[in-house]
Design an enzyme around this catalytic site. Sequence first.
Site, PDB file in Angstrom:
ATOM      1  N   GLY A   1     -91.723  -9.313 -94.945  1.00  0.00           N
ATOM      2  CA  GLY A   1     -93.088  -8.913 -95.292  1.00  0.00           C
ATOM      3  C   GLY A   1     -93.467  -7.685 -94.488  1.00  0.00           C
ATOM      4  O   GLY A   1     -93.846  -7.794 -93.322  1.00  0.00           O
TER       5      GLY A   1
ATOM      6  N   GLY B   1     -95.881  -5.233 -95.072  1.00  0.00           N
ATOM      7  CA  GLY B   1     -97.142  -4.601 -95.450  1.00  0.00           C
ATOM      8  C   GLY B   1     -97.660  -3.775 -94.290  1.00  0.00           C
ATOM      9  O   GLY B   1     -96.923  -3.436 -93.358  1.00  0.00           O
TER      10      GLY B   1
ATOM     11  N   MET C   1     -99.501  -4.441 -91.669  1.00  0.00           N
ATOM     12  CA  MET C   1     -99.301  -5.021 -90.346  1.00  0.00           C
ATOM     13  C   MET C   1     -97.822  -5.268 -90.072  1.00  0.00           C
ATOM     14  O   MET C   1     -97.325  -4.957 -88.986  1.00  0.00           O
ATOM     15  CB  MET C   1    -100.096  -6.317 -90.197  1.00  0.00           C
ATOM     16  N   GLY C   2     -97.096  -5.812 -91.042  1.00  0.00           N
ATOM     17  CA  GLY C   2     -95.680  -6.097 -90.840  1.00  0.00           C
ATOM     18  C   GLY C   2     -94.869  -4.852 -90.542  1.00  0.00           C
ATOM     19  O   GLY C   2     -93.995  -4.858 -89.668  1.00  0.00           O
TER      20      GLY C   2
ATOM     21  N   ARG D   1     -90.599  -7.376-100.551  1.00  0.00           N
ATOM     22  CA  ARG D   1     -90.451  -7.470-102.002  1.00  0.00           C
ATOM     23  C   ARG D   1     -90.409  -6.089-102.647  1.00  0.00           C
ATOM     24  O   ARG D   1     -89.647  -5.850-103.581  1.00  0.00           O
ATOM     25  CB  ARG D   1     -91.611  -8.290-102.576  1.00  0.00           C
TER      26      ARG D   1
ATOM     27  N   SER E   1    -103.846 -11.003 -84.085  1.00  0.00           N
ATOM     28  CA  SER E   1    -105.003 -10.131 -84.244  1.00  0.00           C
ATOM     29  C   SER E   1    -104.637  -8.730 -83.758  1.00  0.00           C
ATOM     30  O   SER E   1    -103.828  -8.574 -82.836  1.00  0.00           O
ATOM     31  CB  SER E   1    -106.193 -10.674 -83.444  1.00  0.00           C
TER      32      SER E   1
ATOM     33  N   GLY F   1    -104.760  -5.923 -86.316  1.00  0.00           N
ATOM     34  CA  GLY F   1    -104.897  -5.114 -87.516  1.00  0.00           C
ATOM     35  C   GLY F   1    -104.071  -3.838 -87.477  1.00  0.00           C
ATOM     36  O   GLY F   1    -102.967  -3.793 -86.930  1.00  0.00           O
TER      37      GLY F   1
ATOM     38  N   LYS G   1    -106.705 -18.844 -84.038  1.00  0.00           N
ATOM     39  CA  LYS G   1    -106.947 -17.585 -84.739  1.00  0.00           C
ATOM     40  C   LYS G   1    -108.038 -17.751 -85.794  1.00  0.00           C
ATOM     41  O   LYS G   1    -108.847 -16.839 -86.024  1.00  0.00           O
ATOM     42  CB  LYS G   1    -105.646 -17.097 -85.395  1.00  0.00           C
TER      43      LYS G   1
ATOM     44  N   HIS H   1    -111.234 -17.665 -83.933  1.00  0.00           N
ATOM     45  CA  HIS H   1    -111.381 -16.269 -83.506  1.00  0.00           C
ATOM     46  C   HIS H   1    -112.023 -15.446 -84.623  1.00  0.00           C
ATOM     47  O   HIS H   1    -112.945 -14.657 -84.401  1.00  0.00           O
ATOM     48  CB  HIS H   1    -109.995 -15.718 -83.143  1.00  0.00           C
ATOM     49  N   ASN H   2    -111.546 -15.624 -85.860  1.00  0.00           N
ATOM     50  CA  ASN H   2    -112.088 -14.858 -86.978  1.00  0.00           C
ATOM     51  C   ASN H   2    -113.515 -15.284 -87.324  1.00  0.00           C
ATOM     52  O   ASN H   2    -114.323 -14.461 -87.744  1.00  0.00           O
ATOM     53  CB  ASN H   2    -111.181 -14.992 -88.202  1.00  0.00           C
TER      54      ASN H   2
ATOM     55  N   GLU I   1    -115.600 -13.482 -84.928  1.00  0.00           N
ATOM     56  CA  GLU I   1    -115.616 -12.083 -85.375  1.00  0.00           C
ATOM     57  C   GLU I   1    -116.675 -11.870 -86.456  1.00  0.00           C
ATOM     58  O   GLU I   1    -117.418 -10.886 -86.425  1.00  0.00           O
ATOM     59  CB  GLU I   1    -114.225 -11.735 -85.904  1.00  0.00           C
ATOM     60  N   TYR I   2    -116.770 -12.803 -87.404  1.00  0.00           N
ATOM     61  CA  TYR I   2    -117.788 -12.708 -88.455  1.00  0.00           C
ATOM     62  C   TYR I   2    -119.186 -12.622 -87.834  1.00  0.00           C
ATOM     63  O   TYR I   2    -120.015 -11.807 -88.240  1.00  0.00           O
ATOM     64  CB  TYR I   2    -117.739 -13.956 -89.354  1.00  0.00           C
TER      65      TYR I   2
END
Length: 303
Positions: A7, A9, A11-12, A31, A122, A124, A174, A177-178, A181-182
């Site tokens: 993966g 993307g 971040m990956g 992919r 975390s 990003g 996590k 944590h999010n 964050e909200y």
Amino acid sequence: MKMALIGLGRMGANMARRLSAKGLEVVGYNRSPAIVQQLAEESCITAADSLEDAVDRLTAPRVVWLMLPAGAPTEDHVVRLMDLLAAGDVVVDGGNSNYHDSQRRGAMLAEKGIGFVDAGTSGGVWGLKEGYCMMVGGSDEAVELITPALKALAPAPDRGWAHVGPVGAGHFTKMVHNGIEYGMMQALAEGLALIRGKAEFQVDLAQLTEIWRHGSVVRSWLLDLTAEALAADQRLDDIAPVVADSGEGRWTAIEAIEQGVAAPVMTLALTMRFASQDQEGYTNKLLSIMRNAFGGHKMEHKG
């Protein structure tokens, strides 16, 4: 250390770059082959053309780190890895999976002697430069095996990461944590909107957020990013007032309900995101009808 990263993307791919820069050998598969080729050309990874190929390029004990969307994509890969790996190998899920799923997957893999680590991650798009904050859950043996990767990915080998508990604890912490964050984001946004609304003072929001960054009780990375954005554009005319939610805020609110723990700030911040996504406005239409019905207040009509 040699490991597979599945993966690649946003971040990956940056994780592959950071791991490689720190001297770890990464076998990468995605992919979509374009990013695999790009990272191979950057000498960040050894390219694999399938999950099976990536596993075959490793030596025991093998580590396969997944950076995939939560849900079916992660589930599919974990199930496939059960037949590709052997006792003593380790699967790491660095995505935003529900911790209940992580507990179940850990138990599933344990039946074959395969270790599982849920790595709440975390950082990003800034992780490549600043490092990633990682909360990991799993057995001592599994976490020890992947520790070189954790030290390489973290802001420093001795900080920004920790083994926080058994399988599930990484994604649970996590998730919360999010949720926090909200709430932080909502408070900053509401406060700045309130200041902007006091037109008579003509406060320069870029100036204000910049001074808050230095010595203020509310200084934070979120404030830093907000100040930088406002320095470039305070009007935000080109930004649609729609805020997505990725799922972890919902899971946090559900967890609070199940535990009977009051979490009004995080829950309200989540519902405000729902409000921003409401294209139909049916709730507000009903409110307008009610107000007209009991008080004769004027209703606004389209067109």
